[in-house]
Design a protein around this motif. Structure first.
Motif, PDB file in Angstrom:
ATOM      1  N   CYS A   1       0.838  -1.197   0.000  1.00 41.32           N
ATOM      2  CA  CYS A   1       0.000   0.000   0.000  1.00 41.32           C
ATOM      3  C   CYS A   1       0.876   1.251   0.000  1.00 41.32           C
ATOM      4  N   GLY A   2       0.479   2.216  -0.775  1.00 43.28           N
ATOM      5  CA  GLY A   2       1.235   3.458  -0.830  1.00 43.28           C
ATOM      6  C   GLY A   2       2.444   3.349  -1.736  1.00 43.28           C
ATOM      7  N   SER A   3       3.354   4.270  -1.562  1.00 45.53           N
ATOM      8  CA  SER A   3       4.549   4.325  -2.404  1.00 45.53           C
ATOM      9  C   SER A   3       5.574   3.285  -1.964  1.00 45.53           C
ATOM     10  N   PRO A   4       6.310   2.678  -2.921  1.00 43.97           N
ATOM     11  CA  PRO A   4       7.385   1.746  -2.548  1.00 43.97           C
ATOM     12  C   PRO A   4       8.502   2.408  -1.745  1.00 43.97           C
ATOM     13  N   LEU A   5       8.523   3.735  -1.706  1.00 48.81           N
ATOM     14  CA  LEU A   5       9.562   4.442  -0.955  1.00 48.81           C
ATOM     15  C   LEU A   5       9.214   4.624   0.517  1.00 48.81           C
ATOM     16  N   ASN A   6       7.985   4.287   0.911  1.00 49.92           N
ATOM     17  CA  ASN A   6       7.574   4.540   2.293  1.00 49.92           C
ATOM     18  C   ASN A   6       8.431   3.782   3.299  1.00 49.92           C
ATOM     19  N   LEU A   7       8.557   2.472   3.119  1.00 49.57           N
ATOM     20  CA  LEU A   7       9.358   1.679   4.053  1.00 49.57           C
ATOM     21  C   LEU A   7      10.840   2.046   4.008  1.00 49.57           C
ATOM     22  N   PRO A   8      11.464   2.107   2.810  1.00 50.91           N
ATOM     23  CA  PRO A   8      12.880   2.505   2.783  1.00 50.91           C
ATOM     24  C   PRO A   8      13.125   3.864   3.419  1.00 50.91           C
ATOM     25  N   ALA A   9      12.235   4.811   3.167  1.00 45.91           N
ATOM     26  CA  ALA A   9      12.410   6.142   3.754  1.00 45.91           C
ATOM     27  C   ALA A   9      12.299   6.096   5.272  1.00 45.91           C
ATOM     28  N   SER A  10      11.406   5.252   5.786  1.00 43.25           N
ATOM     29  CA  SER A  10      11.256   5.134   7.239  1.00 43.25           C
ATOM     30  C   SER A  10      12.513   4.554   7.874  1.00 43.25           C
ATOM     31  N   VAL A  11      13.068   3.505   7.250  1.00 39.22           N
ATOM     32  CA  VAL A  11      14.296   2.903   7.778  1.00 39.22           C
ATOM     33  C   VAL A  11      15.449   3.897   7.712  1.00 39.22           C
ATOM     34  N   PHE A  12      15.565   4.600   6.599  1.00 38.48           N
ATOM     35  CA  PHE A  12      16.633   5.584   6.448  1.00 38.48           C
ATOM     36  C   PHE A  12      16.479   6.710   7.468  1.00 38.48           C
ATOM     37  N   ALA A  13      15.250   7.140   7.691  1.00 41.81           N
ATOM     38  CA  ALA A  13      15.020   8.200   8.679  1.00 41.81           C
ATOM     39  C   ALA A  13      15.410   7.736  10.078  1.00 41.81           C
ATOM     40  N   GLY A  14      15.141   6.465  10.387  1.00 49.33           N
ATOM     41  CA  GLY A  14      15.491   5.951  11.706  1.00 49.33           C
ATOM     42  C   GLY A  14      16.984   5.942  11.958  1.00 49.33           C
ATOM     43  N   ILE A  15      17.765   5.464  10.987  1.00 49.43           N
ATOM     44  CA  ILE A  15      19.217   5.422  11.190  1.00 49.43           C
ATOM     45  C   ILE A  15      19.802   6.827  11.173  1.00 49.43           C
ATOM     46  N   THR A  16      19.180   7.730  10.426  1.00 50.89           N
ATOM     47  CA  THR A  16      19.634   9.121  10.444  1.00 50.89           C
ATOM     48  C   THR A  16      19.420   9.734  11.824  1.00 50.89           C
ATOM     49  N   ALA A  17      18.267   9.446  12.424  1.00 45.95           N
ATOM     50  CA  ALA A  17      17.995   9.955  13.774  1.00 45.95           C
ATOM     51  C   ALA A  17      18.992   9.391  14.780  1.00 45.95           C
ATOM     52  N   LEU A  18      19.309   8.104  14.664  1.00 45.79           N
ATOM     53  CA  LEU A  18      20.303   7.514  15.561  1.00 45.79           C
ATOM     54  C   LEU A  18      21.678   8.140  15.348  1.00 45.79           C
ATOM     55  N   GLY A  19      21.997   8.467  14.099  1.00 47.58           N
ATOM     56  CA  GLY A  19      23.263   9.140  13.832  1.00 47.58           C
ATOM     57  C   GLY A  19      23.349  10.489  14.517  1.00 47.58           C
ATOM     58  N   PHE A  20      22.255  11.251  14.467  1.00 48.97           N
ATOM     59  CA  PHE A  20      22.242  12.538  15.162  1.00 48.97           C
ATOM     60  C   PHE A  20      22.372  12.348  16.672  1.00 48.97           C
ATOM     61  N   LEU A  21      21.686  11.334  17.206  1.00 49.71           N
ATOM     62  CA  LEU A  21      21.788  11.075  18.642  1.00 49.71           C
ATOM     63  C   LEU A  21      23.209  10.675  19.036  1.00 49.71           C
ATOM     64  N   SER A  22      23.893   9.947  18.156  1.00 50.88           N
ATOM     65  CA  SER A  22      25.278   9.570  18.466  1.00 50.88           C
ATOM     66  C   SER A  22      26.177  10.801  18.518  1.00 50.88           C
ATOM     67  N   TYR A  23      25.903  11.789  17.658  1.00 52.07           N
ATOM     68  CA  TYR A  23      26.646  13.051  17.734  1.00 52.07           C
ATOM     69  C   TYR A  23      26.377  13.751  19.063  1.00 52.07           C
ATOM     70  N   ILE A  24      25.113  13.775  19.451  1.00 50.11           N
ATOM     71  CA  ILE A  24      24.746  14.472  20.688  1.00 50.11           C
ATOM     72  C   ILE A  24      25.397  13.818  21.903  1.00 50.11           C
ATOM     73  N   THR A  25      25.416  12.484  21.918  1.00 49.87           N
ATOM     74  CA  THR A  25      25.993  11.772  23.064  1.00 49.87           C
ATOM     75  C   THR A  25      27.509  11.659  22.979  1.00 49.87           C
ATOM     76  N   GLY A  26      28.095  11.945  21.816  1.00 49.41           N
ATOM     77  CA  GLY A  26      29.547  11.944  21.681  1.00 49.41           C
ATOM     78  C   GLY A  26      30.162  10.617  21.307  1.00 49.41           C
ATOM     79  N   ILE A  27      29.364   9.656  20.857  1.00 50.94           N
ATOM     80  CA  ILE A  27      29.922   8.344  20.513  1.00 50.94           C
ATOM     81  C   ILE A  27      29.963   8.124  19.005  1.00 50.94           C
ATOM     82  N   HIS A  28      29.818   9.182  18.234  1.00 45.67           N
ATOM     83  CA  HIS A  28      29.829   9.031  16.780  1.00 45.67           C
ATOM     84  C   HIS A  28      31.214   8.677  16.260  1.00 45.67           C
ATOM     85  N   ASN A  29      32.253   9.150  16.938  1.00 44.83           N
ATOM     86  CA  ASN A  29      33.630   8.913  16.496  1.00 44.83           C
ATOM     87  C   ASN A  29      34.493   8.804  17.744  1.00 44.83           C
ATOM     88  N   VAL A  30      34.686   7.581  18.214  1.00 44.84           N
ATOM     89  CA  VAL A  30      35.371   7.394  19.485  1.00 44.84           C
ATOM     90  C   VAL A  30      36.312   6.198  19.385  1.00 44.84           C
TER      91      VAL A  30
END
Length: 532
Positions: free
Chosen positions: A175-204
């Motif tokens: 149902c809907g666009s084939p991009l819905n699920l991929p975009a949701s997964v990509f958005a989730g890992i992007t959010a985790l990436g931002f959180l890793s920057y905030i917590t300081g574990i992005h590059n350690v």
């Protein structure tokens, strides 16, 4: 009038639609065998008519009782082109001329029903615009829809209003666009990436007990960045594309020359039949791969301050508490593992759908293998299905490969995963210690990646056996199988010897090319052969 010991009624040709015509014929018992006393045996019932149609020799698949029941009911359901053929045989009393006449009459009656139904919908739309209460009335009629309509409903509830995980999962892909699920997964890992920057574990980095400095930042974790940013979104997009094609185009075309309603109902039943598979996968992904693994790998080591697992971004608080505290690490890893287990449920749900499509196509091919008109359509559908399944198989193995690479890197002497792979690549000419493992850890990712490889290869092998062996795709299929075997070999030999990355790199190059051209140079030739 009687023909072949059955009650025969001539086509009335009075302009009746299918519902009106069928009601009269069923009540009269047209096509039923005469009783022992020589009189008509009585009216048709759904059970008797379904049994009569299923006993026709050339009808290998029979007819579903639910489909026949819909003909008897007062609804907007019509009859498919394929079933018109069998119903005409019954009303025509197995007489070729009478059957032909009834086939024309039933087709015309179905066309009239479709036209009247379309006209009534237009009138209903006009009334709805004039009366807001019509929308409320339609809401109360929600429970009378067909299984296919229920499957397309975003609530995805089964019979009786029950929640159906199988239908809900299938709806996410179709149902809907084939991009819905991929975009949701990509958005989730992007959010985790931002959180890793905030917590300081992005590059350690941290210094291991043997003096080796290891890069364990979140953004350096290949099993997170490559899997959830690249491979899994592509996998979900490909599965969505194939499911949408099969549900909206491929299956209706093969089931009844474009009849959509019966095809959707049959597909909805197939989805619901796999309900236990979806629940089993959901429980494994959420409970074991998600909650239990997080407790054992992250929560307990963070609470105790030690553990038998390799230090990574999730446990860096143990050795470098000045960067991130244990409570913050617990919260971050909890969010990350919840995201991960839901994503992998989508992955395995996609594999279930791929298996269902192969099985559905094979069964339809077996049922109509004696009909030459269907051969080109079956070949074309099989050609398209195997192309997408190969792409999904390649991506599934690549997901498992980067997971194993990351866990093997953590146990190696490499400073970061790139330097480790480069060092292994050059180990054929220069001796490097980075290619060998320096520490022995518990590596649960090794097992989970193996499960992914086995599951993915099973679906590909099933598709190859059901759709490809001995048929028009035989030569391209062996090329695809060789690439899959090369990828699996590269996966299994990660860290097994110095220079393993050469074999792995060769497999990845072939795999990437195969994503664009699954037939490896024979695409056009195979396509023209499939429709010949």
């Amino acid at each position: 009038m009687f023909k072949n010991g059955k009650l025969f009624l001539a086509p009335p040709r009075d302009g009746s639609d299918f519902k009106e015509l069928f009601k009269r014929l069923a009540a009269a018992g047209a096509g039923r065998r005469l009783g022992k006393d020589g009189f008509p045996a009585g009216p048709w019932t759904p059970e008797l008519l379904a049994e009569e149609i299923s006993q026709i020799d050339s009808n290998r698949t029979g007819v579903d009782l639910r489909t026949v029941q819909l003909w008897f009911q007062e609804n907007e359901k019509g009859i498919s082109t394929a079933n018109i053929r069998w119903l005409a045989r019954v009303f025509g009393c197995d007489d070729p001329v009478a059957t032909s006449e009834w086939q024309m009459e039933l087709s015309a009656a179905q066309s009239r029903l479709t036209a009247r139904r379309r006209e009534s919908k237009k009138e209903a739309g006009t009334i709805a615009l004039a009366s807001p209460d019509a929308a409320l009335t339609s809401a109360f009629n929600e429970g009378t829809r067909s299984p296919a309509e229920l499957a397309r409903d975003t609530d995805a509830r089964g019979p009786g209003g029950r929640f159906s995980l199988a239908r809900r999962s299938e709806a996410l892909f179709s149902c809907g666009s084939p991009l819905n699920l991929p975009a949701s997964v990509f958005a989730g890992i992007t959010a985790l990436g931002f959180l890793s920057y905030i917590t300081g574990i992005h590059n350690v980095t941290y210094t291991r007990a043997d003096g080796v400095v290891k890069q364990v930042g979140f953004l350096w974790a290949a099993n997170w960045m490559f899997v959830f940013m690249v491979f899994l979104p592509l996998f979900l997009a490909f599965v969505s594309e194939l499911v949408t094609f099969w549900k909206d185009e491929g299956r209706p075309k093969l089931a009844g020359h474009g009849d959509r309603k019966d095809s959707d109902d049959a597909w909805a039943r197939n989805v619901e039949a796999s309900s236990y598979s979806y629940w089993a996968v959901f429980l494994i992904c959420v409970m074991f791969a998600g909650i239990f693994q997080w407790i054992g790998v992250c929560l307990i080591p963070l609470l105790n301050g030690d553990g038998a697992y390799a230090t990574d971004w999730g446990k860096i608080a143990i050795v470098r508490p000045e960067i991130i505290s244990a409570p913050v690490a617990i919260v971050f890893t909890g969010i990350a593992y919840l995201y991960m287990c839901l994503c992998f449920y989508l992955f395995f749900a996609g594999l279930i759908l791929l298996y269902m499509i192969v099985d559905d196509l094979w069964r339809m091919g077996e049922a109509s293998k004696d009909l030459p008109d269907y051969k080109s359509e079956l070949n074309d559908a099989g050609f398209r299905v195997m192309r997408w399944i190969f792409r999904c198989t390649v991506l599934g193995i690549l997901i498992a490969t980067v997971m194993k690479l990351q866990s093997s890197y953590l146990a190696s002497n490499g400073m970061n995963i790139v330097a480790w792979l480069v060092g292994d690549l050059s180990s054929l000419w220069y001796e490097h210690d980075d290619a060998s493992n320096g520490f022995s850890y518990r590596l649960p990712t090794q097992f989970s990646s193996l499960v992914i490889v086995i599951s993915t290869c099973f679906v590909f092998l099933y598709g190859a056996i059901r759709l490809g062996i001995g048929s028009w795709v035989q030569v391209p299929l062996w090329k695809m199988s060789a690439v899959v075997a090369l990828l699996v070999a590269g996966y299994l030999l990660i860290g097994a010897f110095a220079g393993f990355s050469i074999l792995l790199g060769a497999g990845v190059l072939f795999a990437i090319y195969g994503l664009f051209d699954p037939w490896f140079g024979r695409w056009r030739a195979s396509e023209s052969q499939s429709v010949a």
